[in-house]
Design a protein around this motif. Structure first.
Motif, short mmCIF file in Angstrom:
data_model
loop_
_atom_site.label_atom_id
_atom_site.label_comp_id
_atom_site.label_asym_id
_atom_site.label_seq_id
_atom_site.Cartn_x
_atom_site.Cartn_y
_atom_site.Cartn_z
N CYS A 280 41.63 -19.22 8.86
CA CYS A 280 42.94 -19.35 9.52
C CYS A 280 43.86 -18.26 9.00
O CYS A 280 44.45 -18.39 7.93
N ALA A 282 46.20 -16.89 11.19
CA ALA A 282 47.34 -16.81 12.10
C ALA A 282 48.64 -17.15 11.39
O ALA A 282 48.66 -17.94 10.45
N LYS A 348 48.93 -24.76 -2.48
CA LYS A 348 48.75 -24.75 -1.02
C LYS A 348 47.31 -25.13 -0.65
O LYS A 348 47.09 -25.85 0.30
N LYS A 352 46.68 -28.30 1.71
CA LYS A 352 46.08 -28.14 3.05
C LYS A 352 44.65 -28.66 3.10
O LYS A 352 44.11 -28.89 4.17
N1 CTP Z 1 48.90 -22.48 9.07
C1 CTP Z 1 48.40 -23.14 10.16
N2 CTP Z 1 49.24 -23.86 10.97
C2 CTP Z 1 50.55 -23.92 10.70
C3 CTP Z 1 51.08 -23.24 9.58
C4 CTP Z 1 50.23 -22.51 8.78
O1 CTP Z 1 47.19 -23.08 10.40
N3 CTP Z 1 51.35 -24.61 11.50
C5 CTP Z 1 47.96 -21.76 8.18
C6 CTP Z 1 48.08 -20.27 8.20
O2 CTP Z 1 47.21 -19.73 9.18
C7 CTP Z 1 47.64 -19.90 6.79
C8 CTP Z 1 48.08 -21.08 5.96
O3 CTP Z 1 48.27 -22.15 6.87
O4 CTP Z 1 46.24 -19.85 6.68
C9 CTP Z 1 49.31 -20.91 5.15
O5 CTP Z 1 50.38 -20.49 5.93
P1 CTP Z 1 51.81 -20.30 5.27
O6 CTP Z 1 52.77 -19.92 6.33
O7 CTP Z 1 51.69 -19.43 4.04
O8 CTP Z 1 52.07 -21.79 4.76
P2 CTP Z 1 53.11 -22.83 5.11
O9 CTP Z 1 52.38 -24.12 5.29
O10 CTP Z 1 53.97 -22.41 6.25
O11 CTP Z 1 53.92 -22.91 3.74
P3 CTP Z 1 55.23 -22.13 3.25
O12 CTP Z 1 55.79 -21.40 4.44
O13 CTP Z 1 56.07 -23.21 2.74
O14 CTP Z 1 54.76 -21.21 2.17
#
Ligand code: CTP
Length: 414
Positions: A280, A282, A348, A352
């Motif tokens: 992932c 994106a 994270k 996740k």
């Molecule tokens: N991701 C996803 N779906 C979402 C948000 C994030 O699949 N709605 C995935 C991204 O593709 C990436 C990972 O989660 O592999 C981490 O994304 P990131 O933006 O760093 O994490 P967030 O959950 O948004 O945390 P934060 O912004 O608080 O760091």
């Protein structure tokens, strides 16, 4: 890996001009211990750091230095040097050598041989950190990778010139391992090592509509995910790329599913399961507008700006990681962090529920320029691997090889 991977292999080692040239002496010794035959071209600059006598003593072969050494040219010309090798290794690959290779320039025996060869080439870069980070060197590196040149290192650490950097030449043991890897991959006898593996990659931003003409989005280019899909497909994986809106051409050999919103991206991913590995990459929009208007929102005279209420989008990585049926055996996420990079990425990964997380240090002090270079830590169940400052394409290739190693080791253990 058995020692026989290098038995009777013919290596042509091109020693460039840099303090790391001394490590080539150890490399030659190790290669010969493994049964390889090593011939060397010592550049004029390289000869400032190691002597032809020490190189020749260790290889047990004449050391080739000059293009116009007529006696030698009659005995064994530069074409013959390349013809008589299974692999060319350039160590240290200086900024100058990389620039010449990327542009097809010649002028001495090393560069002429590198342009005249049709054999695989592995380079071990080493240079000053600023030279490495310079856009020109990174452009050359991208060109070399596009030309199929293999790369080992560089490594993070203090430099001889007292500047902290990421561009020490890989250690002899690492270069040896890369050479062994090269030959063992070729031992697949034309088969693609990830053949039979199904991969799913998400990439790009998502667009979350406000009304039929407006949307919420982010600046993701999609380059990293496209590069990962390309690298996995090149190794033979049956690859589906679920992409948000980007300006990138579809990667060769990859099935692309174009989507706009996070919900469409999730649906396209779920429809692509089962897969063996999901990556992932994106930049999914975390929020969307709770009701998107079916007609364009009009700016009535005197009316106040619309209040947009945001609601949370599905987290695709977390959803895939927590599936009970069809959960891919390997789920890889990304994390772009500006501080406490590893600490946040470890948290994270746990939050996740994915197996690996590629933590991208985007803090200003990394010298990451214009989003082209990445400083990456790979967080797995077993700990953390620190990768050097690399362009996105190199991160993609390294990740694809790491995924290959994961499936290969697993097969061995099975
Ligand atoms: N991701 C996803 N779906 C979402 C948000 C994030 O699949 N709605 C995935 C991204 O593709 C990436 C990972 O989660 O592999 C981490 O994304 P990131 O933006 O760093 O994490 P967030 O959950 O948004 O945390 P934060 O912004 O608080 O760091």
């Amino acid at each position: 890996m058995s020692d026989s991977a290098l038995q009777n292999r013919r290596i042509l080692l091109i020693i460039g001009g840099g303090i790391a040239a001394y490590k080539c002496l150890e490399l030659i010794r190790r290669l010969r211990d493994k049964g390889a035959r090593v011939r060397t071209i010592l550049t004029e600059a390289g000869a400032q750091f190691v002597t032809p006598l020490s190189v020749g003593t260790l290889t047990g072969e004449p050391v080739f230095q000059s293009l116009f050494d007529l006696t030698r040219e009659a005995e064994i010309g530069h074409i013959e040097l390349s013809r008589d090798a299974d692999l060319l290794v350039v160590a240290p690959a200086t900024a100058d050598l990389m620039a010449k290779m990327a542009n097809g320039l010649t002028g001495d025996l090393a560069t002429t041989t590198l342009l005249a060869t049709d054999k695989p080439v592995l380079i071990a870069p080493a240079m000053n950190v600023r030279m490495w980070a310079h856009r020109a060197t990174q452009r050359n590196l991208e060109q070399l990778m596009a030309d199929g040149v293999e790369i080992v290192g560089p490594n993070e650490g203090p430099m001889a010139c007292n500047e902290y950097g990421f561009v020490r030449m890989a250690e002899p043991a690492e270069i040896l391992a890369a050479i062994e890897q090269h030959f063992s991959e070729n031992a697949f006898k034309g088969e693609l090592p990830l053949k039979g593996i199904k991969a799913l990659v998400t990439s790009g931003p998502t667009h979350e509509p406000i009304d039929p003409v407006r949307y919420l989005a982010n600046r993701s280019s999609g380059k990293q995910g496209y590069a990962i899909a390309t690298a996995l497909a090149r190794l033979g994986a049956e690859t589906v790329l679920v992409s948000g809106p980007t300006n990138l051409p579809p990667p060769p050999g990859v099935t692309v599913k174009n989507v706009e919103t996070a919900r469409e991206m999730l649906a396209a991913c779920e429809a692509s399961l089962p897969v063996d590995v999901a990556v992932c990459a994106a930049a999914v929009a975390d929020w969307r507008v709770d009701v998107d208007a079916t007609q364009k929102i009009k700016k009535e005279a005197g009316a106040k700006a619309p209040d947009l209420r945001l609601i949370e989008n599905p987290d695709i990585l977390a959803t895939i990681s927590k599936l009970t049926a069809n959960r891919p055996p390997l789920v890889v996420g990304f994390a772009a962090e500006t501080e406490k990079v590893v600490e946040h990425a470890v948290a994270k990964r746990a939050r996740k529920g994915c197996d690996w997380i590629v933590a991208n240090d985007v803090s200003p002090e990394t010298g990451v320029m214009g989003g082209e270079l990445n400083t990456v830590h790979l967080i797995t169940r077993d700990g953390q691997e620190d990768w050097p400052l690399l362009p996105k394409q190199a991160v993609a290739e390294r990740l694809a090889r790491r995924i290959l190693a994961h499936f290969t080791n697993k097969d061995k253990n099975a």
